[in-house]
Design a protein around this motif. Structure first.
Motif, PDB file in Angstrom:
ATOM      1  N   ASP A 128       0.830  -1.189   0.060  1.00 48.48           N
ATOM      2  CA  ASP A 128       0.149  -0.102   0.010  1.00 48.48           C
ATOM      3  C   ASP A 128       1.120   1.204  -0.278  1.00 48.48           C
ATOM      4  O   ASP A 128       0.401   2.369  -0.330  1.00 48.48           O
ATOM      5  N   LEU A 129       2.221   1.123   0.436  1.00 49.42           N
ATOM      6  CA  LEU A 129       2.858   2.433   0.517  1.00 49.42           C
ATOM      7  C   LEU A 129       3.211   3.027  -0.572  1.00 49.42           C
ATOM      8  O   LEU A 129       3.041   4.422  -0.323  1.00 49.42           O
ATOM      9  N   ALA A 130       3.450   2.619  -1.464  1.00 51.38           N
ATOM     10  CA  ALA A 130       3.831   3.488  -2.896  1.00 51.38           C
ATOM     11  C   ALA A 130       2.623   4.128  -3.101  1.00 51.38           C
ATOM     12  O   ALA A 130       2.782   5.632  -3.393  1.00 51.38           O
ATOM     13  N   ALA A 131       1.580   3.909  -3.261  1.00 50.95           N
ATOM     14  CA  ALA A 131       0.281   4.429  -2.977  1.00 50.95           C
ATOM     15  C   ALA A 131      -0.137   5.603  -2.285  1.00 50.95           C
ATOM     16  O   ALA A 131      -0.334   6.566  -2.868  1.00 50.95           O
ATOM     17  N   LEU A 132       0.178   5.470  -0.936  1.00 50.61           N
ATOM     18  CA  LEU A 132       0.048   6.024  -0.003  1.00 50.61           C
ATOM     19  C   LEU A 132       0.840   7.360  -0.350  1.00 50.61           C
ATOM     20  O   LEU A 132       0.522   8.530  -0.193  1.00 50.61           O
ATOM     21  N   VAL A 133       2.278   7.285  -0.750  1.00 49.46           N
ATOM     22  CA  VAL A 133       3.141   8.260  -0.487  1.00 49.46           C
ATOM     23  C   VAL A 133       2.630   9.185  -1.918  1.00 49.46           C
ATOM     24  O   VAL A 133       2.824  10.417  -1.864  1.00 49.46           O
ATOM     25  N   HIS A 134       2.436   8.486  -3.084  1.00 51.34           N
ATOM     26  CA  HIS A 134       1.903   9.155  -4.180  1.00 51.34           C
ATOM     27  C   HIS A 134       0.587  10.047  -3.845  1.00 51.34           C
ATOM     28  O   HIS A 134       0.526  11.176  -4.100  1.00 51.34           O
ATOM     29  N   ILE A 135      -0.276   9.457  -3.016  1.00 50.15           N
ATOM     30  CA  ILE A 135      -1.548  10.342  -2.572  1.00 50.15           C
ATOM     31  C   ILE A 135      -1.135  11.525  -1.710  1.00 50.15           C
ATOM     32  O   ILE A 135      -1.751  12.662  -1.946  1.00 50.15           O
ATOM     33  N   HIS A 136      -0.101  11.109  -0.843  1.00 47.43           N
ATOM     34  CA  HIS A 136       0.487  12.340   0.150  1.00 47.43           C
ATOM     35  C   HIS A 136       1.100  13.349  -0.543  1.00 47.43           C
ATOM     36  O   HIS A 136       0.823  14.495  -0.443  1.00 47.43           O
ATOM     37  N   LEU A 137       1.894  13.107  -1.653  1.00 49.99           N
ATOM     38  CA  LEU A 137       2.363  14.052  -2.687  1.00 49.99           C
ATOM     39  C   LEU A 137       1.389  14.937  -3.017  1.00 49.99           C
ATOM     40  O   LEU A 137       1.558  16.170  -3.521  1.00 49.99           O
ATOM     41  N   PRO A 164      12.994  17.832   0.908  1.00 48.91           N
ATOM     42  CA  PRO A 164      13.632  18.504  -0.444  1.00 48.91           C
ATOM     43  C   PRO A 164      14.010  17.276  -1.366  1.00 48.91           C
ATOM     44  O   PRO A 164      14.044  16.304  -1.110  1.00 48.91           O
ATOM     45  N   ALA A 165      13.917  17.656  -2.809  1.00 47.88           N
ATOM     46  CA  ALA A 165      14.205  16.952  -3.730  1.00 47.88           C
ATOM     47  C   ALA A 165      15.440  16.194  -3.594  1.00 47.88           C
ATOM     48  O   ALA A 165      16.330  16.947  -3.286  1.00 47.88           O
ATOM     49  N   TYR A 166      15.681  14.849  -4.062  1.00 46.26           N
ATOM     50  CA  TYR A 166      16.932  14.177  -3.775  1.00 46.26           C
ATOM     51  C   TYR A 166      17.743  14.575  -5.178  1.00 46.26           C
ATOM     52  O   TYR A 166      17.387  14.461  -6.134  1.00 46.26           O
ATOM     53  N   ASP A 167      19.260  14.582  -4.664  1.00 46.15           N
ATOM     54  CA  ASP A 167      20.090  14.802  -6.078  1.00 46.15           C
ATOM     55  C   ASP A 167      20.417  13.511  -6.688  1.00 46.15           C
ATOM     56  O   ASP A 167      20.563  13.368  -7.909  1.00 46.15           O
ATOM     57  N   HIS A 168      20.490  12.576  -5.884  1.00 42.13           N
ATOM     58  CA  HIS A 168      20.574  11.141  -6.423  1.00 42.13           C
ATOM     59  C   HIS A 168      19.888  10.082  -5.376  1.00 42.13           C
ATOM     60  O   HIS A 168      20.140  10.079  -4.284  1.00 42.13           O
ATOM     61  N   ILE A 169      19.465   9.069  -5.952  1.00 40.33           N
ATOM     62  CA  ILE A 169      18.874   7.880  -5.250  1.00 40.33           C
ATOM     63  C   ILE A 169      19.370   6.719  -5.777  1.00 40.33           C
ATOM     64  O   ILE A 169      19.566   6.302  -6.771  1.00 40.33           O
ATOM     65  N   GLN A 216       9.001  10.822  -8.513  1.00 39.87           N
ATOM     66  CA  GLN A 216       8.458  12.142  -8.196  1.00 39.87           C
ATOM     67  C   GLN A 216       9.330  12.890  -7.293  1.00 39.87           C
ATOM     68  O   GLN A 216       8.904  14.125  -6.946  1.00 39.87           O
ATOM     69  N   HIS A 217      10.165  12.431  -6.467  1.00 38.01           N
ATOM     70  CA  HIS A 217      10.931  12.949  -5.586  1.00 38.01           C
ATOM     71  C   HIS A 217      12.459  13.724  -6.066  1.00 38.01           C
ATOM     72  O   HIS A 217      13.061  13.810  -5.283  1.00 38.01           O
ATOM     73  N   GLN A 218      12.472  13.801  -7.289  1.00 36.66           N
ATOM     74  CA  GLN A 218      13.470  14.149  -7.957  1.00 36.66           C
ATOM     75  C   GLN A 218      13.139  15.120  -8.904  1.00 36.66           C
ATOM     76  O   GLN A 218      12.051  15.197  -9.634  1.00 36.66           O
ATOM     77  N   ARG A 219      14.004  16.541  -8.842  1.00 35.50           N
ATOM     78  CA  ARG A 219      13.591  17.572  -9.808  1.00 35.50           C
ATOM     79  C   ARG A 219      14.288  16.782 -11.356  1.00 35.50           C
ATOM     80  O   ARG A 219      13.817  16.994 -12.372  1.00 35.50           O
ATOM     81  N   ILE A 220      15.560  16.244 -11.249  1.00 33.36           N
ATOM     82  CA  ILE A 220      16.000  15.948 -12.375  1.00 33.36           C
ATOM     83  C   ILE A 220      16.354  14.297 -12.164  1.00 33.36           C
ATOM     84  O   ILE A 220      16.923  14.162 -11.249  1.00 33.36           O
ATOM     85  N   THR A 221      16.260  13.397 -12.962  1.00 37.00           N
ATOM     86  CA  THR A 221      16.458  12.157 -12.917  1.00 37.00           C
ATOM     87  C   THR A 221      17.835  11.726 -12.662  1.00 37.00           C
ATOM     88  O   THR A 221      18.658  12.224 -13.782  1.00 37.00           O
TER      89      THR A 221
END
Ligand SMILES: Nc1ncnc2c1ncn2[C@@H]1O[C@H](COP(=O)(O)OP(=O)(O)OP(=O)(O)O)[C@@H](O)[C@H]1O
Length: 708
Positions: free
Chosen positions: A450-459, A467-472, A490-495
């Motif tokens: 359920d977690l991915a969908a929950l994060v998506h909804i939260h966003l 803050p957006a991540y520089d690298h994951i 969705q948590h990065q500005r640039i992939t």
């Protein structure tokens, strides 16, 4: 040059380097203890330098490359180490950082044509390699000097291998180590891939994926100093225990402060609510200890909830929420004044459509309130009663605009299925859960899927929590769903991601992917690079060949691992009196314990229950071991007893599979047995009581030859 002469030459050089480093350390002077902020900052910088120099003094470098740049008359010897060291007040470098552009030559050049080039920020630099030398320095003492290339010398490239083999032959404790001195060409290419990409790495077990990803972080921090920050990087790995196991590599590379989390912990942090998650041990037992069929795995709820179609279904519901947010009826603070639904809708639409919906809701309500205050002012309403009534009406109106958290929206959408089993996560959650319980109302239990969908909804409803991540970095990415990767994206500005895994170890196929395309298609073509690593560095030739035979049982495009030519003892398969034969297991472990080169030993049982029995037998015989369970935070080294499915990502000098029976490992368990066997570096033994699993069929000399 003779070996002796080489050794003497390098001993002199090492002394010179150490002296210079010591002088620089001495020159740093005493610590500043005053209150001046600038001085304190400068002091911190000096201390950091001192620390780096002190580390360098013990092992300043591990390689030497004599390189003559085109247009220059003489080759320059470059000493390559974990961090660069300059000469005191000089312009020359005593040691070149392994991440510097020129150092790529050291890793990429493996003999052959010495005319080479490397990319520098100023453009391509070409020249000639005259010497490539590996140096082993420990605690400031030179121990080995091995030339893998010398101009005019005998070539064959085997000397480089000799150095690598020496490294691979060492025994392992409970921590993954850095590999800067022996990074291989194909690994270096991945480490140095440019930043703005999603780099996918499919690598066989033991090919160095995790290690390479960590080195890549160190490289990115060096190469893009002005654009990336350690505290905006993140490593996602499958468990706390695994994170603990890999936690030594980055500090060894001089890099700190990088967040390391499991996806679950990260997601819970983003959602920021008091959620309870199903007990991981129960979930693992369900898939690995029950009799989950291939059909039920393929049809598992996680498959649907991990799909992009599921996120699209949620997006539709969110759009519907936005469309119907404003009530049909007008807002009337008193009987003479009215704000039409059209007006409120227009205000709602004026807000940035990309803004989180709950923020838009709040802003519209505030705007309505401001309008109301102005109207109240105009009418010079001094009557407190009227004011009170208007405020009450505003509140009632606000109540008609749906207010959601991620979990309430998820539940309202009918996506949540609560079977009541769950564990509270974190102190905050635990507190909330017991509070809820005491009020007679238990906090809802969510599943990992359920977690991915929950994060998506939260966003979408409330916006990002960090803050957006520089690298994951995503390790064991074959266990991720497209939805999980999408929410991370969705948590990065640039992939900028490193996504690594091995489909052949995809034991969590009820939740993960079966083909990298499922994840790659989230990114437009030019944003990704795909690498395959098929050379395995972890295990001996014998172990790799044995594991490759298990792979054959999987069918469908599997790629056998190519061993580095490091031969050890044959893999043993033995029949025992019963399954599991705890006395036989204890005897084998006891025997291994006497061998000093076997520092870490694992008994990898098929089920948690079998492991518990083995563990108590070892304890009863006075053999100290640790029993790994799903909730464990640390892998302690020494002797470990663990269910095979928890051993993923770890490695041990010796591995014993105590129950390799046909009843325990059916053909569909090939990935599980493959994971277990590939954890072993030097020694592997399998026991069975009745008939061995068909997965360990007799060797097939032809495919063995092809794999080599
Ligand atoms: N170039 C190298 N030089 C020396 N050791 C190496 C090299 N590459 C990998 N190794 C070693 O091989 C082992 C496996 O590395 P790692 O755990 O990173 O592989 P992996 O591909 O992530 O494995 P798995 O998928 O099985 O978990 C480690 O002990 C690592 O130090």
């Amino acid at each position: 040059m003779s070996e002796d002469k080489r050794f003497r030459e390098e001993t002199v050089k090492l002394e010179h380097t150490k002296t210079s480093i010591r002088e620089q350390i001495a020159g740093i002077g005493p610590r500043y203890t005053g209150n001046d902020y600038t001085e304190q900052t400068l002091d911190a910088i000096r201390q950091e330098r001192k620390l780096r120099l002190t580390t360098s003094e013990k092992e300043p470098y591990f390689g030497r490359l004599d390189f003559r740049e085109e247009g220059k008359s003489e080759p320059l010897p470059l000493y390559i180490g974990k961090s660069g060291v300059g000469e005191e007040n000089g312009h020359r470098l005593l040691v070149v950082d392994w991440r510097a552009p020129v150092s790529s030559l050291f890793y990429a050049f493996s003999g052959g044509n010495p005319e080479v080039a490397y990319d520098s920020p100023e453009g391509a630099v070409s020249g000639t390699v005259h010497l490539k030398r590996n140096l082993l320095v420990r605690e400031g003492e030179l121990q080995r000097v091995v030339d893998s290339y010398a101009e005019g010398g005998e070539q064959g490239g085997s000397a480089g291998d000799e150095f690598l083999l020496h490294k691979l032959g060492e025994s392992k404790d409970n921590k993954l180590r850095d590999i800067v001195s022996t990074i291989q060409q194909e690994q270096d290419a991945i480490i140095r891939t440019e930043k703005n990409k999603a780099v996918f790495i499919q690598g066989v077990a033991g090919s160095g994926k995790t290690t390479v990803a960590l080195h890549r972080l160190a490289y990115l921090l060096y190469r893009y100093q002005d654009r990336v920050r350690a505290d905006r990087m993140m490593i996602l790995a499958p468990s706390q225990m695994f994170l603990n196991y890999i936690s030594g590599v980055l500090p060894e590379l001089g890099v700190g402060d990088i967040g390391q989390q499991t996806f679950e912990d990260w997601a819970l942090e983003q959602i920021g609510e008091d959620l309870r998650l199903r007990d991981p041990a129960e979930e693992l037992a369900r898939w690995f200890e029950g009799d989950a069929s291939a059909g039920s795995r393929a049809d598992a709820p996680a498959k649907r909830k991990g799909s992009l179609a599921f996120l699209a279904e949620i997006d539709e519901a969110i759009e519907e929420l936005a469309r119907t947010m404003v009530p049909e009826e007008p807002f009337t603070p008193d009987d003479r004044r009215m704000l039409t639904a059209e007006q409120v809708r227009a205000w709602f639409a004026e807000e940035n459509p990309l803004d989180p919906i709950m923020k838009k809701r709040e802003r519209v309500l505030n705007r309505i309130k401001r309008w109301m205050e102005i109207e109240l002012g105009k009418a010079k309403w001094s009557d407190a009663e009227v004011r009170k009534k208007a405020n009450a009406r505003w509140k009632a109106y606000a109540g008609k605009l749906p207010l959601h958290t991620a979990s309430s929206f998820y539940k309202a959408g009918g996506w949540h299925t609560d079977d009541g089993r769950g564990e509270a996560r974190g102190a905050k959650q635990a507190g909330a859960a017991s509070k809820a319980k005491s009020k007679g109302k238990a906090a809802a239990v969510f599943a990992r899927e359920d977690l991915a969908a929950l994060v998506h909804i939260h966003l979408k409803l409330l916006g990002p929590a960090a803050p957006a991540y520089d690298h994951i970095v995503i390790d064991e990415a074959q266990d991720y769903s497209p939805a999980q990767l999408q929410v991370l994206r969705q948590h990065q500005r640039i992939t900028s991601m490193t996504v690594l895994g091995d489909l052949q170890q995809g034991i969590h196929d009820y939740a993960g992917i079966t083909d990298w395309e499922e994840l790659r298609r989230l990114f437009p073509g030019e944003e990704t690079s795909y690498y395959e690593l098929d050379r395995s560095y972890r295990s001996t030739l014998e172990i790799i060949e044995f594991a490759n035979r298990i792979l054959k049982g999987m069918g469908g495009g599997v790629k056998p691992a190519r061993p580095v030519f490091r031969s050890g003892q044959p893999v043993e398969v033995e029949r025992t009196a019963q399954a599991p034969d705890t006395a036989a297991i204890a005897a084998i472990v006891e025997g291994w314990r006497q061998e000093p080169e076997l520092q870490s030993i694992a008994v990898l049982g098929r089920t948690a229950a079998a492991c518990a029995r083995i563990y108590s037998e070892l304890t009863a015989r006075g053999i100290r071991s640790s029993l790994l369970e799903a909730k464990h935070q640390n892998y302690e080294g020494g002797i470990t007893v663990a269910p095979v499915y928890l051993s993923k990502g770890l490695e041990f000098d010796a591995v014993l599979i105590p129950d390799a029976d046909a009843a325990d490992y059916k053909p569909e368990d090939a990935k599980l047995l493959y994971v277990g066997c590939t954890r072993a570096l030097h020694r592997l033994k399998l026991l069975y009581a009745h008939s061995p699993t068909p997965l360990i069929a007799q060797p097939d000399p032809e495919s063995e030859e092809a794999a080599r």
